[in-house]
Design an enzyme around this catalytic site. Sequence first.
Site, mmCIF file in Angstrom:
data_model
loop_
_atom_site.group_PDB
_atom_site.id
_atom_site.type_symbol
_atom_site.label_atom_id
_atom_site.label_comp_id
_atom_site.label_asym_id
_atom_site.label_seq_id
_atom_site.Cartn_x
_atom_site.Cartn_y
_atom_site.Cartn_z
ATOM 1 N N TYR A 155 1.193 -1.633 -0.199
ATOM 2 C CA TYR A 155 -0.194 0.019 0.368
ATOM 3 C C TYR A 155 0.983 1.060 -0.054
ATOM 4 O O TYR A 155 0.233 2.038 -0.506
ATOM 5 C CB TYR A 155 -0.311 0.098 1.402
ATOM 6 C CG TYR A 155 -1.598 1.516 0.935
ATOM 7 C CD1 TYR A 155 -2.451 1.831 0.392
ATOM 8 C CD2 TYR A 155 -1.211 1.912 2.625
ATOM 9 C CE1 TYR A 155 -3.640 3.168 0.610
ATOM 10 C CE2 TYR A 155 -1.819 3.441 1.989
ATOM 11 C CZ TYR A 155 -2.745 3.757 1.729
ATOM 12 O OH TYR A 155 -3.706 5.136 1.921
ATOM 13 N N LYS A 159 1.064 4.473 -3.060
ATOM 14 C CA LYS A 159 0.699 5.665 -2.579
ATOM 15 C C LYS A 159 2.329 6.243 -3.142
ATOM 16 O O LYS A 159 2.657 7.469 -3.038
ATOM 17 C CB LYS A 159 0.472 6.038 -1.032
ATOM 18 C CG LYS A 159 -0.927 5.640 -0.620
ATOM 19 C CD LYS A 159 -1.768 6.166 -2.045
ATOM 20 C CE LYS A 159 -3.478 5.925 -1.540
ATOM 21 N NZ LYS A 159 -4.215 6.321 -2.286
#
Length: 265
Positions: A155, A159
């Site tokens: 994750y 990002k």
Amino acid sequence: MSADRLPASKFAVVTGASTGIGLELARCCAENGFDLVIVADEPAIETAATELRRLGRSVEAVQTDLATTEGVDKLCAAIGDRPIDALLANAGVGLGNAFLDQDFGRIRRVVDTNITGTLYLIHRAGNEMLRRNSGRILITGSIAGFMPGSFQAVYNGTKAFLDSFSFALREELRGSGVSVTCLMPGATETEFFRRADMMDTKVGTDKKDDAREVAKAGFNAMLRGESDVVTGMKNKIQTTVANVTPNEVLAKQHRKMAEPGTAKS
């Protein structure tokens, strides 16, 4: 571009809009005179559309999976030939636990949703905006992109990609009439941590920022054509410190927040 250069009849597309930051971004759009197409991969998008229509704007709901090119194509077909004044690319998913303990299908879905589907949609909508020399793009990145995400490694990596990509695309579009803004929130009160299986972690159970306030900050930054906005003073301090802290140290610090079992008893 200033807000007064927007057309009288404004049209926005908001992804990941069934709950959380995405729903609040859509609400900001409706409150500011935008008709909407809102998108999510769950039936709750219809409930969100019903709620937003009470604000007096046209709201069309599209349920589709933006982790796939077919899902993005379905969204683009629903948009049709309507000029997009604002694309709020907010759809994203998270995944907790150690990388080698994660199911690879879920890993792939994080990458496909957060990166591949987002890029494909921005590529299609951005080209349409560029032909008109007009439009705004808001990308929901994260302060997670500033640090190696131990126990949230994939994750945080996605990002970091989005944060970087938004600044690069903004520079490429300089002077074109199309602006790109990156919204970089910290931990926010949404369904994110439950869906990412992180409710046994410190970050999953700690007090979080309000989704409405995060969305308003991002929406207003987009209207002003700003490059980016980090929401909340605590998050601003955290990103400033992260820029001068060795990655090894950051990874150790992230472990204390995201490792399973770190939730307060």
